[in-house]
Design a protein around this motif. Structure first.
Motif, PDB file in Angstrom:
ATOM      1  N   ILE A  49     -24.552  35.412 -11.269  1.00 41.85           N
ATOM      2  CA  ILE A  49     -23.654  34.364 -11.768  1.00 41.85           C
ATOM      3  C   ILE A  49     -24.465  33.163 -12.252  1.00 41.85           C
ATOM      4  O   ILE A  49     -25.394  32.724 -11.554  1.00 41.85           O
ATOM      5  CB  ILE A  49     -22.671  33.887 -10.670  1.00 41.85           C
ATOM      6  CG1 ILE A  49     -21.934  35.083 -10.048  1.00 41.85           C
ATOM      7  CG2 ILE A  49     -21.663  32.883 -11.235  1.00 41.85           C
ATOM      8  CD1 ILE A  49     -20.953  34.699  -8.937  1.00 41.85           C
ATOM      9  N   GLU A  50     -24.103  32.642 -13.415  1.00 39.95           N
ATOM     10  CA  GLU A  50     -24.776  31.470 -13.991  1.00 39.95           C
ATOM     11  C   GLU A  50     -23.713  30.498 -14.487  1.00 39.95           C
ATOM     12  O   GLU A  50     -22.695  30.911 -15.029  1.00 39.95           O
ATOM     13  CB  GLU A  50     -25.684  31.931 -15.154  1.00 39.95           C
ATOM     14  CG  GLU A  50     -26.279  30.844 -16.014  1.00 39.95           C
ATOM     15  CD  GLU A  50     -27.099  29.808 -15.224  1.00 39.95           C
ATOM     16  OE1 GLU A  50     -28.005  30.186 -14.476  1.00 39.95           O
ATOM     17  OE2 GLU A  50     -26.798  28.604 -15.371  1.00 39.95           O
ATOM     18  N   ARG A  51     -23.949  29.184 -14.292  1.00 36.78           N
ATOM     19  CA  ARG A  51     -22.946  28.203 -14.730  1.00 36.78           C
ATOM     20  C   ARG A  51     -23.082  27.861 -16.213  1.00 36.78           C
ATOM     21  O   ARG A  51     -22.148  27.349 -16.819  1.00 36.78           O
ATOM     22  CB  ARG A  51     -22.961  26.942 -13.846  1.00 36.78           C
ATOM     23  CG  ARG A  51     -24.236  26.152 -13.866  1.00 36.78           C
ATOM     24  CD  ARG A  51     -24.199  25.029 -12.833  1.00 36.78           C
ATOM     25  NE  ARG A  51     -23.297  23.955 -13.198  1.00 36.78           N
ATOM     26  CZ  ARG A  51     -23.663  22.875 -13.891  1.00 36.78           C
ATOM     27  NH1 ARG A  51     -24.915  22.730 -14.292  1.00 36.78           N
ATOM     28  NH2 ARG A  51     -22.793  21.943 -14.167  1.00 36.78           N
ATOM     29  N   LEU A 101     -28.442  23.299  -7.072  1.00 38.04           N
ATOM     30  CA  LEU A 101     -27.268  24.168  -7.139  1.00 38.04           C
ATOM     31  C   LEU A 101     -26.062  23.254  -7.333  1.00 38.04           C
ATOM     32  O   LEU A 101     -25.756  22.424  -6.465  1.00 38.04           O
ATOM     33  CB  LEU A 101     -27.137  24.951  -5.832  1.00 38.04           C
ATOM     34  CG  LEU A 101     -25.982  25.945  -5.754  1.00 38.04           C
ATOM     35  CD1 LEU A 101     -26.269  27.175  -6.618  1.00 38.04           C
ATOM     36  CD2 LEU A 101     -25.730  26.362  -4.304  1.00 38.04           C
ATOM     37  N   ILE A 102     -25.400  23.378  -8.479  1.00 31.83           N
ATOM     38  CA  ILE A 102     -24.297  22.465  -8.830  1.00 31.83           C
ATOM     39  C   ILE A 102     -22.971  23.203  -8.670  1.00 31.83           C
ATOM     40  O   ILE A 102     -22.780  24.266  -9.273  1.00 31.83           O
ATOM     41  CB  ILE A 102     -24.411  22.021 -10.313  1.00 31.83           C
ATOM     42  CG1 ILE A 102     -25.821  21.547 -10.656  1.00 31.83           C
ATOM     43  CG2 ILE A 102     -23.330  21.020 -10.670  1.00 31.83           C
ATOM     44  CD1 ILE A 102     -26.110  20.128 -10.423  1.00 31.83           C
ATOM     45  N   GLY A 103     -22.061  22.650  -7.886  1.00 31.64           N
ATOM     46  CA  GLY A 103     -20.758  23.305  -7.764  1.00 31.64           C
ATOM     47  C   GLY A 103     -19.989  22.798  -6.574  1.00 31.64           C
ATOM     48  O   GLY A 103     -20.453  21.898  -5.861  1.00 31.64           O
ATOM     49  N   ASP A 130     -19.000  29.208 -11.266  1.00 30.07           N
ATOM     50  CA  ASP A 130     -19.594  28.465 -10.159  1.00 30.07           C
ATOM     51  C   ASP A 130     -19.931  29.450  -9.033  1.00 30.07           C
ATOM     52  O   ASP A 130     -19.048  29.879  -8.288  1.00 30.07           O
ATOM     53  CB  ASP A 130     -18.613  27.394  -9.670  1.00 30.07           C
ATOM     54  CG  ASP A 130     -19.148  26.653  -8.450  1.00 30.07           C
ATOM     55  OD1 ASP A 130     -20.311  26.907  -8.053  1.00 30.07           O
ATOM     56  OD2 ASP A 130     -18.400  25.827  -7.888  1.00 30.07           O
ATOM     57  N   GLY A 131     -21.207  29.775  -8.922  1.00 28.06           N
ATOM     58  CA  GLY A 131     -21.630  30.754  -7.922  1.00 28.06           C
ATOM     59  C   GLY A 131     -21.599  30.249  -6.496  1.00 28.06           C
ATOM     60  O   GLY A 131     -21.752  31.036  -5.565  1.00 28.06           O
ATOM     61  N   THR A 132     -21.376  28.940  -6.300  1.00 24.13           N
ATOM     62  CA  THR A 132     -21.366  28.439  -4.912  1.00 24.13           C
ATOM     63  C   THR A 132     -20.192  29.006  -4.112  1.00 24.13           C
ATOM     64  O   THR A 132     -20.217  29.005  -2.893  1.00 24.13           O
ATOM     65  CB  THR A 132     -21.324  26.888  -4.825  1.00 24.13           C
ATOM     66  OG1 THR A 132     -20.082  26.421  -5.352  1.00 24.13           O
ATOM     67  CG2 THR A 132     -22.477  26.252  -5.568  1.00 24.13           C
ATOM     68  N   LEU A 144     -25.743  40.064  -4.837  1.00 19.35           N
ATOM     69  CA  LEU A 144     -25.199  38.980  -5.651  1.00 19.35           C
ATOM     70  C   LEU A 144     -26.282  37.927  -5.824  1.00 19.35           C
ATOM     71  O   LEU A 144     -26.851  37.458  -4.823  1.00 19.35           O
ATOM     72  CB  LEU A 144     -23.979  38.363  -4.953  1.00 19.35           C
ATOM     73  CG  LEU A 144     -23.314  37.185  -5.654  1.00 19.35           C
ATOM     74  CD1 LEU A 144     -22.640  37.628  -6.971  1.00 19.35           C
ATOM     75  CD2 LEU A 144     -22.269  36.521  -4.741  1.00 19.35           C
ATOM     76  N   GLU A 145     -26.580  37.589  -7.075  1.00 15.99           N
ATOM     77  CA  GLU A 145     -27.523  36.492  -7.334  1.00 15.99           C
ATOM     78  C   GLU A 145     -26.740  35.281  -7.847  1.00 15.99           C
ATOM     79  O   GLU A 145     -25.895  35.422  -8.731  1.00 15.99           O
ATOM     80  CB  GLU A 145     -28.569  36.888  -8.385  1.00 15.99           C
ATOM     81  CG  GLU A 145     -29.564  35.748  -8.626  1.00 15.99           C
ATOM     82  CD  GLU A 145     -30.411  35.864  -9.891  1.00 15.99           C
ATOM     83  OE1 GLU A 145     -31.439  35.191  -9.962  1.00 15.99           O
ATOM     84  OE2 GLU A 145     -30.019  36.591 -10.819  1.00 15.99           O
ATOM     85  N   ILE A 146     -27.059  34.102  -7.320  1.00 16.91           N
ATOM     86  CA  ILE A 146     -26.468  32.865  -7.825  1.00 16.91           C
ATOM     87  C   ILE A 146     -27.566  32.120  -8.577  1.00 16.91           C
ATOM     88  O   ILE A 146     -28.582  31.732  -7.980  1.00 16.91           O
ATOM     89  CB  ILE A 146     -25.932  31.971  -6.677  1.00 16.91           C
ATOM     90  CG1 ILE A 146     -25.068  32.775  -5.684  1.00 16.91           C
ATOM     91  CG2 ILE A 146     -25.162  30.782  -7.257  1.00 16.91           C
ATOM     92  CD1 ILE A 146     -23.907  33.512  -6.266  1.00 16.91           C
ATOM     93  N   GLY A 147     -27.352  31.916  -9.879  1.00 15.26           N
ATOM     94  CA  GLY A 147     -28.351  31.233 -10.718  1.00 15.26           C
ATOM     95  C   GLY A 147     -29.146  32.231 -11.534  1.00 15.26           C
ATOM     96  O   GLY A 147     -30.339  32.434 -11.332  1.00 15.26           O
ATOM     97  N   THR A 148     -28.483  32.835 -12.523  1.00 13.12           N
ATOM     98  CA  THR A 148     -29.125  33.861 -13.373  1.00 13.12           C
ATOM     99  C   THR A 148     -30.335  33.304 -14.102  1.00 13.12           C
ATOM    100  O   THR A 148     -31.363  34.003 -14.230  1.00 13.12           O
ATOM    101  CB  THR A 148     -28.119  34.378 -14.433  1.00 13.12           C
ATOM    102  OG1 THR A 148     -26.883  34.687 -13.798  1.00 13.12           O
ATOM    103  CG2 THR A 148     -28.657  35.591 -15.174  1.00 13.12           C
ATOM    104  N   GLY A 149     -30.211  32.063 -14.600  1.00 12.70           N
ATOM    105  CA  GLY A 149     -31.309  31.447 -15.363  1.00 12.70           C
ATOM    106  C   GLY A 149     -31.759  32.354 -16.492  1.00 12.70           C
ATOM    107  O   GLY A 149     -30.970  32.753 -17.348  1.00 12.70           O
ATOM    108  N   SER A 150     -33.040  32.704 -16.498  1.00  8.61           N
ATOM    109  CA  SER A 150     -33.600  33.551 -17.562  1.00  8.61           C
ATOM    110  C   SER A 150     -33.197  35.017 -17.424  1.00  8.61           C
ATOM    111  O   SER A 150     -33.333  35.798 -18.366  1.00  8.61           O
ATOM    112  CB  SER A 150     -35.126  33.478 -17.496  1.00  8.61           C
ATOM    113  OG  SER A 150     -35.590  34.141 -16.322  1.00  8.61           O
ATOM    114  N   GLY A 151     -32.796  35.413 -16.224  1.00  7.69           N
ATOM    115  CA  GLY A 151     -32.496  36.832 -15.966  1.00  7.69           C
ATOM    116  C   GLY A 151     -33.652  37.578 -15.311  1.00  7.69           C
ATOM    117  O   GLY A 151     -33.525  38.759 -14.961  1.00  7.69           O
TER     118      GLY A 151
END
Ligand code: SAM
Length: 222
Positions: free
Chosen positions: A112-114, A212-214, A139-141, A89-96
């Motif tokens: 997961i990306e917000r 990391l926002i959540g 929210d990946g948190t 599981l990755e939290i923060g996909t961003g660019s991929g």
């Protein structure tokens, strides 16, 4: 793109030079180096930044976020100990890009990306390269219980503390790689679940990430 196939293009030389640089900085896992030598980072940056894709630096992407520095991607991936078939599981996909590296190494990736726009862009890029990863928005948190437990969880944004739901979604023996600190600087932690109610924490050194926002992270501005 299969893990063994090779992209031939104008950035090959720069990509090989980056791999040599990562080796000189202490990245030793051959599978990490091979994946980073296969995945075209120029496809994950904004078009006008393609000529900077192989600098060892973070670069801006949409929604005021960043694609992480290649050395940091390599360090975190190496710390995760990725192997074929591992569920990550990755939290923060961003660019991929990080998801692409994990997928190229044969991992089953859920990311997961917000920001919906970033998630859609990443999904498109991964599909264009024939790399498989499940891109989710949210929210990946709090993790994603739907596919838990995970052999590995990688958080690519800076948290105020280790998000407990993520530690609890690890399998026994599973590893969580997470930057923890304040908004200026963080320490990279590797949290290994050793038993039902036991986790071992290792310090892997200083890093710098966007927040990391959540609910288990920082509050969003405004
Ligand atoms: N892994 C990315 C890559 O390869 O390009 C870089 C990630 S960037 C440094 C951090 C990302 O985490 C940003 O895209 C940001 O929107 C996202 N993010 C921050 N808080 C999040 C949360 N609670 N859930 C999911 N994504 C989050």
């Amino acid at each position: 793109m299969s893990a063994r196939s090779r992209i031939i293009g104008p950035y090959d030389e720069q990509r090989h030079a980056l791999i040599a640089h990562l080796r000189s900085r202490g990245i030793t896992d051959p599978d990490v180096l091979q994946a980073m030598d296969l995945v075209p980072r120029e496809r994950f940056v904004q078009d006008f930044m393609r000529n900077r894709a192989y600098e060892d630096t973070a670069l801006p992407i949409d929604d005021r976020q960043t694609i992480s520095q290649p050395y940091t991607v390599a360090l975190m991936t190496q710390a995760l100990g990725v192997h074929d078939g591992m569920k990550i599981l990755e939290i923060g996909t961003g660019s991929g890009y990080q998801a692409a590296i994990l997928a190229a190494m044969g991992a089953k990736v859920i990311t997961i990306e917000r920001h919906p726009k970033l998630s859609a862009q990443a999904r498109e890029r991964l599909a264009a390269l024939g790399l498989s990863a499940e891109c989710r928005v949210g929210d990946g948190t709090i993790g994603y219980t739907g596919k838990a437990p995970y052999d590995g969880i990688i958080v690519t944004a800076g948290a105020p503390d280790v998000p407990e739901p993520l530690a609890r979604q690890l399998s026994i023996g599973g590893r969580l790689i997470v930057p923890v600190g304040d908004l200026e600087q963080q320490t990279l932690y590797r949290v290994t679940r050793t038993a039902d109610e036991a986790w071992n924490v290792e310090d892997l050194g200083p890093v710098k990430f966007v927040p990391l926002i959540g609910v288990e992270g920082w509050q969003a501005d405004g």
